[in-house]
Design an enzyme around this catalytic site. Structure first.
Site, PDB file in Angstrom:
ATOM      1  N   ASP A  30     -30.551   2.252   7.016  1.00 26.00           N
ATOM      2  CA  ASP A  30     -30.370   3.702   6.824  1.00 26.00           C
ATOM      3  C   ASP A  30     -29.103   4.190   7.522  1.00 26.00           C
ATOM      4  O   ASP A  30     -28.327   4.971   6.959  1.00 26.00           O
ATOM      5  CB  ASP A  30     -31.572   4.475   7.384  1.00 26.00           C
ATOM      6  N   GLU A  53     -28.095   1.722  -2.969  1.00 22.47           N
ATOM      7  CA  GLU A  53     -26.837   1.581  -2.220  1.00 22.47           C
ATOM      8  C   GLU A  53     -25.642   1.751  -3.159  1.00 22.47           C
ATOM      9  O   GLU A  53     -24.560   1.255  -2.903  1.00 22.47           O
ATOM     10  CB  GLU A  53     -26.788   0.228  -1.500  1.00 22.47           C
TER      11      GLU A  53
END
Lengths: 205, 306
Positions: free
Chosen positions: B193, B220
């Protein structure tokens, strides 16, 4: 004393001050500033109504607008009879009743004169009673003429308060510059005021 | 919870009568920045530079009436959300209906009651700020705080049509963090994260706001739309983004293409957007991204749409 009482009774007949003050949160200063604005503006509206009615369609439309605006302004200050007269005239104009207009416009002008007199009386009394000024900006605030121009150019209403504040504290040179834009400020024509001020500064340098 | 400061709100009063503007100003000046326009035309001009948070609009004005101005503003995507309160002395119910139909949110009856004026303005400003905050929050990705897919789906087509209308070149760029699954497996999801946050903020700082839409597209994956830039500029931009992320030097021991977190990118540049569709350009840039990955990652594949 008797003269004062008569004047007060006369004012009460043409201006319903208590009702206007209730709407303005019992703020006397706000009421007085609205009366002053009415004095400046209403003459123009009366002229607009009287002058333009004979001027074909466009002028007619302007007269209706003038009567409509006067109705709103009169209602704001509590001039109920004048408000009713303006409302009636607006209806007459919309109905295209030229004869009724001739009679009624004179009545409206009389009502307007009565209101103007009453306002002048109230403002005279209040000036002797030493009322505090509307606090529209901090007295300690120092604003340059360039900042005033910036406020004017952005149509920020703070220019109006700043202008008033500057007038109070201006030296002779500054006063001349500020008086130069008095008319534009009265009509809130900020763009013209900014241009005039710039021109004046360039001319005096 | 976001806090609202109504005191910074800009209130625009539009009225052809000076006394009305002054009255409104006197009532509101302690609480808000008050701007004014003495006609509808003047208001339109002013709104281009001073976006108001609320407009108090007189109905009956010469040239451009309050109703007409209201309709113009409600048709404009930039101004449509500004609440408009009509100030009116009309007593005719048909006029009242016309005000609602034009898009007004409320009325203030003349003669103005100062308490009604200040309370209504405050109520509508609060509602507006709450709606703005909700919209901002709905369009942001919770983790990275950059724009999310929802925002992209809304604003992407808008930027594309703007390019079409103004005949500007258009590019679609897609980025992917290399071996991100391995990063999570090696360092844990919390570190993953943090990595996503650092990378997205870094990318955002390199990409300008003007004529771009940048959003988190998937896990991502990031997407960037650029309007009005020529191929060499787009190439420079994409390289700057990849270099900036590499310069973060976030250690990535599980990567097989670098010691640090890196990006792969696929981009398609289109000189004449009217020859194609946004959907096709997205698909094309996605294919180029896969190609960049297939060729060993940590690289850029860019092509011109012909």
């Amino acid at each position: 004393m008797l003269a004062n009482e008569t004047a007060n009774m006369y004012q009460a007949q043409v201006l319903n001050q208590p009702s206007a003050l209730v709407r303005m949160g019992d703020n006397q200063e706000l009421y007085h500033s609205t009366l002053e604005a009415f004095l400046c503006e209403s003459e123009e509206l009366i002229t607009l109504i009287a002058r333009d009615v004979n001027d074909l369609e466009e002028g007619y439309e302007r007269s209706i607008r003038g009567a409509h605006s006067l109705k709103g302004s009169a209602a704001t200050i509590g001039a109920e009879q004048l408000r009713d007269a303006a409302q009636t005239l607006e209806g007459i104009l919309k109905a295209n009743d030229v004869l009724a207009y001739q009679v009624h416009v004179q009545h409206l002008e009389k009502q307007h004169q009565a209101v103007v007199l009453a306002i002048q009386g109230i403002l005279k009394q209040s000036s002797t009673a030493d009322l505090p000024q509307l606090s529209t900006s901090s007295a300690s605030e120092h604003i340059s003429i360039e900042q005033l121009i910036e406020l004017l150019e952005s149509s920020n209403m703070r220019a109006f308060s700043v202008y008033g504040e500057m007038l109070l504290h201006a030296d002779a040179v500054m006063l001349a510059a500020l008086e130069h834009i008095q008319d534009a400020m009265r009509t809130l024509d900020f763009k013209t005021a900014a241009k005039q001020l710039k021109k004046y500064i360039i001319g005096s340098n | 919870m976001e806090l609202f400061n109504c005191n910074v709100a800009n209130v625009l009063v539009v009225d052809d009568q000076v006394s009305n503007i002054q009255l409104v100003y006197q009532v509101l000046h302690n609480d808000y920045n008050v701007y004014m326009a003495r006609s509808g035309v003047e208001a339109l001009e002013l709104i281009k530079t001073q976006q108001p948070d609320i407009i108090l609009l007189d109905v009956y004005m010469p040239e451009l009436s309050g109703l007409e101005l209201c309709c113009i503003l409600k048709d404009d995507p930039i101004c449509r959300d500004i609440p408009i309160i009509f100030i009116t002395s009309f007593t005719d119910p048909a006029q009242e209906v016309a005000c609602w139909e034009a898009g007004g949110v409320d009325f203030i009856q003349k003669p103005i009651n100062q308490l009604t004026l200040s309370r209504r303005v405050k109520a509508h400003l609060t509602l507006k700020f709450q709606a703005d905050a909700l919209k901002r929050s709905a369009n942001l990705d919770g983790l990275t705080k950059i724009h999310n897919r929802r925002y992209f789906d809304e604003q992407g087509p808008a930027l594309y049509s703007h390019s079409l209308q103004s005949n500007r070149a258009f590019s679609v760029l897609m980025f992917d963090i290399d071996y991100f699954k391995d990063f999570n497996d090696r360092y844990g999801h919390l570190a993953g994260d943090d990595c996503l946050k650092a990378v997205s903020n870094c990318m955002k700082s390199v990409i300008g706001d003007e004529y771009t839409v940048f959003a988190r597209y998937g896990g991502e994956e990031f997407i960037l739309l650029v309007s009005g830039q020529l191929l060499p500029q787009v190439r420079t931009l994409i390289e700057s983004v990849c270099q900036a992320v590499a310069a973060l030097k976030i250690p990535h021991e599980s990567s097989r293409c670098s010691d640090y977190v890196s990006l792969s990118a696929g981009a398609v540049f289109c000189q004449v957007p009217e020859l194609t569709q946004l959907k096709y350009l997205i698909e094309k840039s996605d294919e180029l991204l896969y190609e960049a990955k297939a060729q060993g990652r940590n690289r850029v594949m860019i092509k011109e749409f012909v």
